[in-house]
Design an enzyme around this catalytic site. Structure first.
Site: not given
Length: 466
Positions: A27, A114, A159-160, A289, A294, A321, A326, A329
């Site tokens: 890790s 642990n 709204t909508h 664009n 986006e 554990y 692991q 993270k």
């Protein structure tokens, strides 16, 4: 030759870890990120061992000094890794032992990876929350600045995705800022709730050697200690909470991005996104664009995927554990990094975008006065439900005769409701109507200024957060 921290049980030949497992088990590419937190926790733990009489004060001092050397090696990039290094804990302990010999081997007394790794993760969480709060604050500040600069500019509220009522642009801008304020508040709550020390829980049963966990908690600035060692080493709820906070913040940024993308189209033309946050087309030379926004929308999906990932990882694990954990993270760091990217981009877009005030205000139309016309009748004593029905008839009449509301003859209005009078003409000014919404949280200038003050005070409070 370096030894595995767990290698005594396994023979040198038959017990050698298969290469594919060694790769999967390592890790270090991820947890090296909190090398500093691992060193901080280890120095404090050495001091706790000395207080318990398990090592001498000199041993603790030597361990602390050597770990500071290791810290400098991490910082300047001179740290060297071996194939036997599974994680950041292995690297730090190996280098410690290389520097001061057998004294370094005493550091792990009563401690397990642990409880070590979850302590490191909680120490990193402080930094993760602090930096996330700083990014959120920057976007809120940019939103407040735009709202102050454009106070009084009117636009349609939707709204909508249909035109609804006239509002101030500043009111709309701050609606997104308040969503981000709530994200900050959630992170602040998590910061307090997660601030319990797991160290001293051992592998799962606790520590039998007299280590003072309460002292250790104060030494590392925790508010207290975890009350159950089995729960402590298997608990990743605080990681889920953090990723959830990141996910919700990303959803709020995505909704803001969607609004801005729409408002930047030729169909709306309310805003112009700066060149620095726009791209062109490889085929169509005229295109501008909004790729920055986006991408922010897309990032939100990735962060939410991390939330699903950590939850499904935890779902099937039995008590205490398991190595599945692991992956916490990977999910936490990815959510953190992607949210930081999105926050930086959104801050830049808001700071540099330009408003087309004339276009915003020209998008207002008399049909958006319908609610205010209903309130006009309410002020004349008509019950709201009846007033709503009358204005519905007015709208239907206008549509049938291809008229705007304010073009309907008074006589026709009075056929629908006798309470209409010549003063209905006063309910045709958008600005005047907006200023009537002066309740706390409303779109009147008085209310918007109150919202600005609330957010400015919150920003100052955030600046004091450590």
């Amino acid at each position: 030759m370096a030894q595995q921290l767990w290698g005594g049980r396994f023979g040198d030949a038959e017990g050698k870890t298969n290469e594919c497992l060694a790769k999967l088990n390592c890790s270090l590419p991820l947890d090296s990120r909190f090398y500093a937190e691992d060193i901080d926790g280890s120095i404090a733990y050495a001091e706790a061992l000395a207080r318990a009489g398990l090592i001498t004060d000199k041993d603790a001092a030597d361990i602390g000094a050597a770990l500071e050397v290791v810290r400098r090696e991490w910082r300047d990039g001179s740290i060297k890794f071996l194939s036997s290094d599974e994680d950041v804990h292995t690297v730090n302990e190996r280098r410690l032992t290389e520097l001061i010999g057998d004294v370094g081997k005493r550091l792990h007394t009563g401690r397990s990876r642990n409880d070590q790794v979850i302590t490191d993760m909680k120490l990193w969480l402080r930094r993760g929350i602090r930096e996330t709060l700083a990014g959120l604050r920057a976007v809120i500040e940019a939103s407040v600045a735009q709202a102050k600069q454009n106070l009084g500019t009117l636009m349609p509220g939707y709204t909508h995705l249909q035109r609804a009522q006239p509002v101030q642009f500043s009111h709309w801008m701050l609606s997104h800022a308040f969503a981000l304020q709530a994200d900050c508040q959630r992170l602040l709550e998590l910061k307090e709730r997660a601030n319990l020390l797991p160290m001293g829980s051992g592998a799962l049963a606790g520590n039998p050697l007299g280590v003072d966990r309460e002292w250790l908690a104060k030494r590392l600035n925790f508010a207290g200690v975890t009350p159950n060692s089995m729960h402590a080493v298997g608990d990743r709820d605080f990681v889920v909470d953090f990723i959830y906070c990141c996910s919700l913040a990303s959803l709020h940024l995505s909704r803001l991005a969607e609004d801005l993308i729409l408002y930047a189209t030729k169909e709306f033309d309310f805003i112009k996104i700066a060149d620095g946050f726009s791209t062109g087309s490889s085929l169509m030379p005229q295109k501008r664009n909004p790729d920055s926004l986006e991408l922010v929308r897309g990032i939100s999906g990735s962060i939410c995927a991390s939330l699903s990932g950590i939850m499904m990882t935890i779902k099937g694990t039995p008590t205490t554990y398991n190595k599945d954990l692991q992956f916490d993270k990977q999910y936490a760091f990815d959510a953190f990094d992607r949210l930081q990217d999105a926050l930086t981009v959104v801050e830049g877009v808001i700071k540099t975008m330009q408003l087309n005030r004339e276009r915003m205000e020209s998008a207002l139309s008399p049909d958006m006065l319908a609610t205010d016309w209903a309130y006009y009748l309410v002020r004349k004593g008509v019950p709201f439900r009846q007033a709503h029905h009358y204005i519905g008839e007015v709208v239907a009449y206008a549509e049938k005769h291809d008229l705007e509301l304010n073009e309907i003859p008074l006589g026709e209005l009075q056929k629908i409701c006798k309470e209409f009078n010549v003063d209905i003409a006063q309910v045709s000014d958008y600005g005047v109507n907006v200023e009537k919404y002066d309740v706390t949280g409303g779109t009147a200038t008085k209310s918007v200024k109150q919202q600005l003050k609330t957010l400015q005070n919150f920003i100052e409070e955030l600046k004091q957060t450590k």
